[in-house]
Write a protein that holds these residues in place. Structure first.
Motif, short mmCIF file in Angstrom:
data_model
loop_
_atom_site.label_atom_id
_atom_site.label_comp_id
_atom_site.label_asym_id
_atom_site.label_seq_id
_atom_site.Cartn_x
_atom_site.Cartn_y
_atom_site.Cartn_z
N LEU A 264 0.92 -1.53 -0.27
CA LEU A 264 -0.25 0.38 -0.04
C LEU A 264 0.78 0.74 -0.23
O LEU A 264 0.68 2.45 -0.69
N LEU A 265 1.78 1.44 0.64
CA LEU A 265 2.22 2.64 1.08
C LEU A 265 3.25 2.54 -0.34
O LEU A 265 4.33 3.92 -0.62
N ALA A 266 3.53 1.78 -1.58
CA ALA A 266 4.61 2.03 -2.46
C ALA A 266 3.14 2.40 -3.40
O ALA A 266 4.35 2.78 -4.39
N LEU A 267 2.26 2.70 -3.45
CA LEU A 267 1.64 3.53 -4.32
C LEU A 267 1.21 4.42 -4.25
O LEU A 267 1.51 5.04 -3.38
N PRO A 268 0.99 5.30 -5.29
CA PRO A 268 0.76 6.54 -5.28
C PRO A 268 -0.56 7.19 -4.20
O PRO A 268 -1.24 5.90 -3.72
N LYS A 269 0.16 8.04 -3.55
CA LYS A 269 -1.73 9.12 -2.27
C LYS A 269 -2.47 8.74 -2.96
O LYS A 269 -3.36 8.05 -1.63
N LYS A 270 -2.39 9.40 -3.84
CA LYS A 270 -4.80 8.84 -3.94
C LYS A 270 -4.72 7.28 -4.48
O LYS A 270 -6.14 7.02 -3.93
N VAL A 271 -3.62 6.85 -4.88
CA VAL A 271 -4.69 5.57 -4.37
C VAL A 271 -4.38 4.48 -3.14
O VAL A 271 -5.90 3.90 -2.93
N GLN A 272 -3.94 5.42 -1.95
CA GLN A 272 -3.15 4.85 -0.94
C GLN A 272 -5.04 5.33 -0.35
O GLN A 272 -5.61 4.56 0.44
#
Length: 185
Positions: free
Chosen positions: A85-93
């Motif tokens: 989850l933390l590896a994904l972009p902020k919006k996707v998180q």
């Protein structure tokens, strides 16, 4: 209106005071449990064991656990694996966090609904040494689900409005509580 050192002006101030009260209640419950278990050990040592201490500690431990779960949800510190989850972009998180909250609200609503019948059934089964119904033990689930649903809704609102899971003033309070040495002097 003033409560202690805090002046209440907005709904957020009311929530802040209630959350502080919740923390104090958790500390008080912990101390009562500690005293109860100490009394149990002492009374056994002197040869006259107290029957009420075990059930009191168990009942209060459940209620303290409920408050602890809510406090952990408020600060979003439950144990979880979020490396992907933390590896994904902020919006996707944020979208994933919002979806998880929606699913959890649904599941907790089901638990809340079904807890009602459990509490009704257990009201006729007494806690032997305390003389109260077991519904007091299972009733903690009402509080847990209600508090957690409210907190998850607040987190959803915060995700939409501010793009954060945890409210900024919750983090600010946690930092102040931890680092404010002057408060302890």
């Amino acid at each position: 209106m003033k409560v202690g050192k805090t002046t209440i002006k907005t709904p957020a101030d009311v929530i802040h005071v209630l959350e502080k009260a919740e923390q104090y209640v958790a500390v008080i419950l912990f101390n009562i449990i500690l005293f109860s278990l100490f009394w149990q050990a002492l009374s056994r040592k002197i040869g006259s064991p107290s029957a009420w201490t075990d059930e009191t500690a168990r009942l209060l431990f459940v209620w303290m656990g409920v408050l602890g779960c809510h406090l952990a949800q408020k600060e979003n510190i439950h144990v979880r694996i979020d490396a992907i989850l933390l590896a994904l972009p902020k919006k996707v998180q944020l979208v994933i966090e919002a979806a998880i909250n929606v699913v959890m609200i649904g599941l907790l609503s089901l638990i809340f609904y079904h807890t009602f019948s459990i509490v009704q059934r257990k009201s006729y089964t007494p806690l032997v040494t305390l003389g109260i119904g077991e519904s007091w033990l299972y009733g903690a689930m009402f509080l847990w689900t209600a508090l957690t649903i409210i907190e998850m809704i607040a987190q959803l609102v915060n995700i939409v409005r501010h793009g954060e899971v945890v409210r900024a003033w919750v983090l600010e309070d946690a930092r102040n509580d931890f680092y404010d040495i002057k408060e302890w002097e």
